[in-house]
Design a protein around this motif. Structure first.
Motif, PDB file in Angstrom:
ATOM      1  N   ASN A  37      77.449 -69.079 -19.923  1.00  0.00           N
ATOM      2  CA  ASN A  37      78.031 -68.463 -20.063  1.00  0.00           C
ATOM      3  C   ASN A  37      79.127 -69.550 -19.483  1.00  0.00           C
ATOM      4  O   ASN A  37      80.197 -69.120 -18.471  1.00  0.00           O
ATOM      5  CB  ASN A  37      78.890 -68.422 -20.871  1.00  0.00           C
ATOM      6  CG  ASN A  37      77.241 -67.604 -22.336  1.00  0.00           C
ATOM      7  OD1 ASN A  37      77.212 -69.016 -22.515  1.00  0.00           O
ATOM      8  ND2 ASN A  37      76.612 -66.649 -22.313  1.00  0.00           N
ATOM      9  N   SER A  61      79.947 -71.011 -25.392  1.00  0.00           N
ATOM     10  CA  SER A  61      78.370 -70.911 -25.134  1.00  0.00           C
ATOM     11  C   SER A  61      77.660 -72.063 -26.246  1.00  0.00           C
ATOM     12  O   SER A  61      78.585 -72.552 -27.220  1.00  0.00           O
ATOM     13  CB  SER A  61      78.303 -69.745 -25.924  1.00  0.00           C
ATOM     14  OG  SER A  61      77.335 -69.529 -25.938  1.00  0.00           O
ATOM     15  N   SER A  62      77.551 -73.151 -24.861  1.00  0.00           N
ATOM     16  CA  SER A  62      76.254 -73.465 -25.923  1.00  0.00           C
ATOM     17  C   SER A  62      74.482 -73.346 -25.089  1.00  0.00           C
ATOM     18  O   SER A  62      74.418 -72.779 -24.398  1.00  0.00           O
ATOM     19  CB  SER A  62      76.499 -74.588 -25.159  1.00  0.00           C
ATOM     20  OG  SER A  62      76.053 -76.691 -25.397  1.00  0.00           O
ATOM     21  N   SER A  63      73.853 -73.345 -25.982  1.00  0.00           N
ATOM     22  CA  SER A  63      72.441 -72.753 -26.052  1.00  0.00           C
ATOM     23  C   SER A  63      72.038 -73.535 -27.097  1.00  0.00           C
ATOM     24  O   SER A  63      71.914 -74.815 -26.931  1.00  0.00           O
ATOM     25  CB  SER A  63      72.184 -71.361 -26.187  1.00  0.00           C
ATOM     26  OG  SER A  63      72.556 -71.739 -28.149  1.00  0.00           O
ATOM     27  N   GLN A  64      70.757 -74.088 -26.309  1.00  0.00           N
ATOM     28  CA  GLN A  64      69.955 -74.883 -27.351  1.00  0.00           C
ATOM     29  C   GLN A  64      69.699 -74.409 -28.509  1.00  0.00           C
ATOM     30  O   GLN A  64      69.321 -75.419 -29.369  1.00  0.00           O
ATOM     31  CB  GLN A  64      68.076 -74.583 -26.164  1.00  0.00           C
ATOM     32  CG  GLN A  64      67.857 -74.682 -25.588  1.00  0.00           C
ATOM     33  CD  GLN A  64      66.382 -74.946 -25.166  1.00  0.00           C
ATOM     34  OE1 GLN A  64      65.956 -73.738 -25.670  1.00  0.00           O
ATOM     35  NE2 GLN A  64      65.464 -76.105 -24.954  1.00  0.00           N
ATOM     36  N   THR A  65      70.070 -73.876 -29.484  1.00  0.00           N
ATOM     37  CA  THR A  65      69.748 -72.956 -30.566  1.00  0.00           C
ATOM     38  C   THR A  65      70.990 -74.254 -31.058  1.00  0.00           C
ATOM     39  O   THR A  65      70.955 -74.757 -32.207  1.00  0.00           O
ATOM     40  CB  THR A  65      70.411 -71.878 -30.757  1.00  0.00           C
ATOM     41  OG1 THR A  65      69.083 -70.916 -29.882  1.00  0.00           O
ATOM     42  CG2 THR A  65      70.040 -70.919 -32.391  1.00  0.00           C
TER      43      THR A  65
END
Length: 422
Positions: A37, A61-65
């Protein structure tokens, strides 16, 4: 003096605690900064009591989800089932409980002039846009008995939908809406390639459109789970379905919504959950129709408006429902045979009749697979394409026989009953 000394000790402890606490907080910020993050930190000046401020720590925040969710979320819709409601004629005899045999007095009926009211809500998925129309897959039970169906897009736009086709066996249905406001469609993934333990998302409208586009996260608990399918009218198990089991939270209203992998692909359509098993409450047991099965069914619904499956043209009941005395005296079965399905009737000119099947025969196998129940017979039979030829094993007057049967009869063409194999 002693009292002041005690206060001093308390103050010293408080200061040390504050320093330790501050160190822990700072260390926490450092860990965030070193993670995936993007964190911006800044020193805050201590404030006096009653002057608390919001932290200026920013986390991008950047995620797979989140990425997977954003690929699908605008393709998920709410599906509203509207039905004509029972209306009273307004006779006072109904109020005071004095019955009447006259159907026009104190009775209730579905009036064609009555306003449509919301019967239930579910979810749906826009999977294709073609020739100005958008196609939506949902569960058959979401739109069952509807007089009108409405779809609410993710931006709140409400549109009337038309039924393209429904299939009660697979519990799938396809709707069609005006595609002018549809910007994006979802993509199906290969459900055969999924793995137990893989992270997934469920998106839909739990408890209705008020909570539209809600997302929950979990894992695939089992890639293939066989569950019984029960006729809601008779309570009889009529078949079995192979589904994906997941612990992702699925609630009423999620039916028809997608189960999504971390690549943003739809690998299932959520259809049911297990809330209890007898007296035991159950948590985290939801089920989804695998995407490979979904694609096969919806393509047939769009092309033909229905799914054509083979039928034998017979009505059957489980052997376990027949007393041991009748199994011996009427069916003349050997004592070693304790499972199968009993032929209750055979329609004239049916494929079963042509194969030599008659009333009171007991079917124990189809295509080399064991038939122990009506559910087994449905499941095996529906796995065949029309015009296929297979071998049927059955007992006739106590003797085991085999015959080839060509599946040229469609389930929709046979005389259906609650015990019918189609």
């Amino acid at each position: 003096m002693n009292q002041n000394s005690g206060l001093m000790k308390t103050a010293i402890v408080a200061v040390i605690s504050a320093l330790i606490g501050g160190g822990a907080a700072y260390a926490g910020f450092s860990r965030l900064g070193n993670s995936a993050n993007d964190v911006t930190t800044a020193t805050q000046t201590p404030t006096k009591a009653g002057a608390t401020k919001i932290s200026n720590v920013k986390v991008n925040s950047s995620s797979q989800t989140t990425t997977a969710f954003q690929k699908v979320n605008t393709s998920v819709v709410s599906v509203v089932n509207l039905q004509k409601q029972q209306q009273s004629t307004g006779d006072l005899s109904e109020l005071f409980g004095s019955g009447s045999t006259n159907s026009n007095n104190g009775s209730s009926s579905k009036s064609s002039s009555s306003d449509l009211e919301e019967s239930s809500e579910g979810s749906g998925l826009i999977y294709e846009k073609k020739d100005g129309k958008a196609y939506i897959v949902t569960n058959n039970h979401v739109v069952a008995d509807s007089d009108k169906v409405e779809v609410i897009l993710s931006d709140g736009t409400k549109l009337e939908a038309s039924l393209v086709g429904t299939d009660a066996v697979s519990d799938l249905a396809v709707l069609k809406i005006d595609g002018a406001k549809v910007k994006k469609t979802a993509t199906f993934g290969d459900s055969d390639s999924i793995k137990a333990g893989e992270s997934v998302l469920a998106i839909g409208s739990p408890l209705g459109s008020e909570y539209a586009t809600s997302v929950t996260q979990g894992i695939i608990s089992a890639k293939k789970r066989t569950i019984d399918v029960t006729d809601e009218t008779t309570g009889q198990t009529t078949g079995q379905a192979t589904v994906i089991q997941t612990d992702t939270a699925i609630n009423p209203g999620n039916s028809g919504g997608p189960l999504v992998n971390m690549a943003g692909q739809v690998i299932g359509i959520n259809s049911m959950k297990l809330a209890s098993n007898g007296e035991t409450s159950v948590e985290g047991m939801g089920f989804a129709i695998p995407s490979n099965e979904v694609v096969k069914i919806i393509n047939q619904l769009v092309a033909n408006g229905k799914v054509v499956r083979p039928a034998l043209g017979i009505s059957v009941i489980d052997l376990t429902n027949i007393s041991s005395t009748q199994q011996s005296s009427v069916l003349k079965l050997p004592s070693s045979v304790n499972s199968g399905v009993v032929v209750a009737s055979v329609t004239s000119s049916s494929v079963a009749k042509k194969a030599g099947i008659s009333k009171y025969d007991v079917i124990v196998g189809l295509g080399g697979k064991t038939v122990s129940s009506v559910a087994d017979l449905h499941t095996i039979l529906y796995s065949y394409a029309m015009n296929s030829t297979t071998e049927i094993q059955y007992y006739h007057n106590g003797s085991l026989k085999k015959a080839n049967v060509k599946l040229t009869q469609a389930a929709s063409d046979s005389t259906a009953t609650s015990k019918q194999t189609n």
